[in-house]
Design a protein around this motif. Structure first.
Motif, PDB file in Angstrom:
ATOM      1  N   LEU A  98       0.831  -1.205   0.000  1.00 41.69           N
ATOM      2  CA  LEU A  98       0.000   0.000   0.000  1.00 41.69           C
ATOM      3  C   LEU A  98       0.867   1.256   0.000  1.00 41.69           C
ATOM      4  O   LEU A  98       0.627   2.195  -0.776  1.00 41.69           O
ATOM      5  N   LEU A  99       1.874   1.290   0.847  1.00 42.87           N
ATOM      6  CA  LEU A  99       2.772   2.443   0.908  1.00 42.87           C
ATOM      7  C   LEU A  99       3.516   2.641  -0.414  1.00 42.87           C
ATOM      8  O   LEU A  99       3.711   3.776  -0.873  1.00 42.87           O
ATOM      9  N   SER A 100       3.923   1.549  -1.040  1.00 40.79           N
ATOM     10  CA  SER A 100       4.614   1.639  -2.319  1.00 40.79           C
ATOM     11  C   SER A 100       3.713   2.235  -3.393  1.00 40.79           C
ATOM     12  O   SER A 100       4.155   3.061  -4.209  1.00 40.79           O
ATOM     13  N   GLY A 101       2.448   1.835  -3.417  1.00 41.15           N
ATOM     14  CA  GLY A 101       1.503   2.402  -4.373  1.00 41.15           C
ATOM     15  C   GLY A 101       1.315   3.898  -4.170  1.00 41.15           C
ATOM     16  O   GLY A 101       1.199   4.660  -5.140  1.00 41.15           O
ATOM     17  N   ILE A 102       1.294   4.325  -2.922  1.00 40.97           N
ATOM     18  CA  ILE A 102       1.156   5.753  -2.623  1.00 40.97           C
ATOM     19  C   ILE A 102       2.381   6.532  -3.108  1.00 40.97           C
ATOM     20  O   ILE A 102       2.261   7.624  -3.680  1.00 40.97           O
ATOM     21  N   ILE A 103       3.576   5.966  -2.891  1.00 42.27           N
ATOM     22  CA  ILE A 103       4.803   6.609  -3.367  1.00 42.27           C
ATOM     23  C   ILE A 103       4.774   6.756  -4.888  1.00 42.27           C
ATOM     24  O   ILE A 103       5.126   7.812  -5.434  1.00 42.27           O
ATOM     25  N   ALA A 104       4.342   5.711  -5.600  1.00 46.01           N
ATOM     26  CA  ALA A 104       4.254   5.789  -7.057  1.00 46.01           C
ATOM     27  C   ALA A 104       3.209   6.819  -7.490  1.00 46.01           C
ATOM     28  O   ALA A 104       3.404   7.550  -8.476  1.00 46.01           O
ATOM     29  N   TRP A 105       2.110   6.874  -6.784  1.00 40.95           N
ATOM     30  CA  TRP A 105       1.043   7.823  -7.093  1.00 40.95           C
ATOM     31  C   TRP A 105       1.549   9.262  -6.988  1.00 40.95           C
ATOM     32  O   TRP A 105       1.296  10.106  -7.848  1.00 40.95           O
ATOM     33  N   ILE A 106       2.323   9.538  -5.933  1.00 44.24           N
ATOM     34  CA  ILE A 106       2.801  10.895  -5.686  1.00 44.24           C
ATOM     35  C   ILE A 106       4.026  11.230  -6.542  1.00 44.24           C
ATOM     36  O   ILE A 106       4.129  12.333  -7.097  1.00 44.24           O
ATOM     37  N   GLY A 107       4.953  10.287  -6.663  1.00 46.28           N
ATOM     38  CA  GLY A 107       6.260  10.610  -7.227  1.00 46.28           C
ATOM     39  C   GLY A 107       6.469  10.315  -8.695  1.00 46.28           C
ATOM     40  O   GLY A 107       7.414  10.828  -9.306  1.00 46.28           O
TER      41      GLY A 107
END
Length: 422
Positions: free
Chosen positions: A403-412
């Motif tokens: 989940l955290l990895s998906g958020i990082i990809a979404w933002i970055g």
């Protein structure tokens, strides 16, 4: 260095479909070698060698992941400096002893050695099938090319995992299920020597004919350390892609070790374990026939972000254990496979978008280094968490990281496909 000029130097799938199909077949053989281990090796450790520590059992995955990751790094440099074909052949030669060791190795250390050799073989051979397909098709069909490549590889992983489970029911854990490895190594090596032609000339042609927006400098072949820094953390897009690849394969490494032991303890028989272990890579593989072309239409970022989120949902489903164990494993593995199918070709295509053709293979090698370190990190995490809190919590931790990895990809992550689309 001599480039094989017998291959017509024209970019595109239609122009190079014969070589492309041959490379798909070769990668199916490469995937089949990994599939040999998916169902049985954790059970060989616990049932045949009497290993009681989860971390020790998972050590074969850790060895495979670390060795494959570093080999990916080297393979990219070798591919950029020498010929793709020779590196591919070398990968198959190193893999020849693997089925012998898996079938007849007298101790767990021999299984670890088999996985070290398998990691080297996979790092060379699978990396080359990726690079060679990207070379052939050019920039406009990368998602499609990677979808076909990974579909063949992971489809073979799943089908082999299922078949070894059936063979184990009939004949026992060893040696008969591992005889399949002799077929894969023979076919893959012979095709690579006789039928496959080198493709480095296509990368040079692309560099001469087509120039993307200068996402990364220099437009020349730099040092490996420079490529490593760019791909790992300096370039925001490539950092987002690399961390997502690492977490994606963390999930695979975790499930590789945890699922056979978790569902066996829950009362699922060996045939059922084979189905659970087959569903994940088969859905992952076949799904890329759809998601690869979608990455060329919708772009890379949507598939990467939502694929990571779907994998997190799959972990939650498995960890909650709402349904009977077999159905929980089958449905959860299918969801995990769908999420991975969305992510895999898009990640490879995104790296290929961002790196200029002359050193693209090195950038892919660095990305695949981080991605395949996920196998080792996932297995290590699963062993430690399982020893402390139990195997279900290993699944929960993997889900949170996803989940955290998906958020990082979404933002970055910025969309890379629009930067190369004509």
């Amino acid at each position: 260095m001599q480039i094989n000029t017998s291959v017509p130097l024209a970019l595109g799938l239609r122009q190079n479909w014969q070589q492309f199909i041959l490379l798909v077949i070769v990668n199916a053989c490469v995937g089949g070698m990994v599939g040999l281990e998916r169902t049985l090796v954790p059970l060989v450790g616990t049932q045949e060698f009497g290993i009681g520590s989860d971390l020790v059992v998972f050590s074969f995955i850790i060895a495979f992941g670390v060795v494959k990751a570093f080999t990916n790094l080297i393979s990219g440099v070798l591919a950029d400096r020498y010929t793709r074909k020779n590196v591919l052949i070398l990968g198959w030669v190193i893999g020849i002893p693997v089925p012998f060791l898996l079938a007849w190795g007298p101790s767990w250390n021999w299984i670890i050695l088999a996985n070290c050799l398998l990691g080297i073989s996979q790092g060379l051979a699978w990396s080359m099938t990726v690079n060679m397909k990207i070379d052939l098709v050019g920039p406009s069909k990368r998602g499609f090319a990677m979808g076909l490549n990974e579909a063949a590889g992971y489809g073979a992983v799943g089908l082999t995992a299922l078949l070894t489970g059936y063979l184990a029911v009939q004949y026992g854990l060893r040696p008969q299920p591992f005889y399949l490895g002799f077929i894969f190594t023979s076919a893959g090596l012979m095709l690579s020597i006789i039928a496959i032609k080198d493709t480095k000339g296509f990368a040079k042609l692309e560099a001469d004919q087509w120039s993307p927006l200068k996402l990364i400098e220099p437009q020349r072949q730099p040092t490996l350390s420079w490529v490593f820094e760019q791909t790992s953390w300096k370039n925001k897009n490539l950092f987002a892609v690399s961390q997502a690849g690492l977490i994606n394969n963390l999930n695979d490494g975790m499930s590789w070790g945890v699922f056979p032991l978790l569902f066996t303890a829950a009362g699922v028989n060996l045939e059922g374990i084979g189905w659970i272990k087959a569903v994940y890579p088969v859905v992952w593989g076949v799904g890329q026939l759809v998601t690869g072309p979608l990455a060329d239409r919708l772009g890379r970022k949507p598939l990467i972000v939502w694929g990571m989120f779907l994998q997190a949902v799959a972990h939650l489903f498995i960890g909650l254990e709402v349904f009977p164990a077999l159905w929980t494993g089958l449905i959860g593995s299918a969801l995990l496979g769908m999420g991975t199918a969305m992510v895999y070709p898009a990640l490879l295509a995104a790296v290929s978008d961002a790196a200029p053709p002359l050193w693209r293979a090195s950038a892919l090698g660095v990305y695949r280094f981080w991605r395949d370190m996920g196998y080792a990190i996932g297995a290590l995490m699963a062993g430690l968490v399982a020893a402390w809190l139990g195997m279900v919590w290993a699944i929960h931790v993997a889900g949170l990281l996803t989940l955290l990895s998906g958020i990082i990809a979404w933002i970055g992550l910025q969309e890379t496909y629009k930067m190369v689309k004509k």
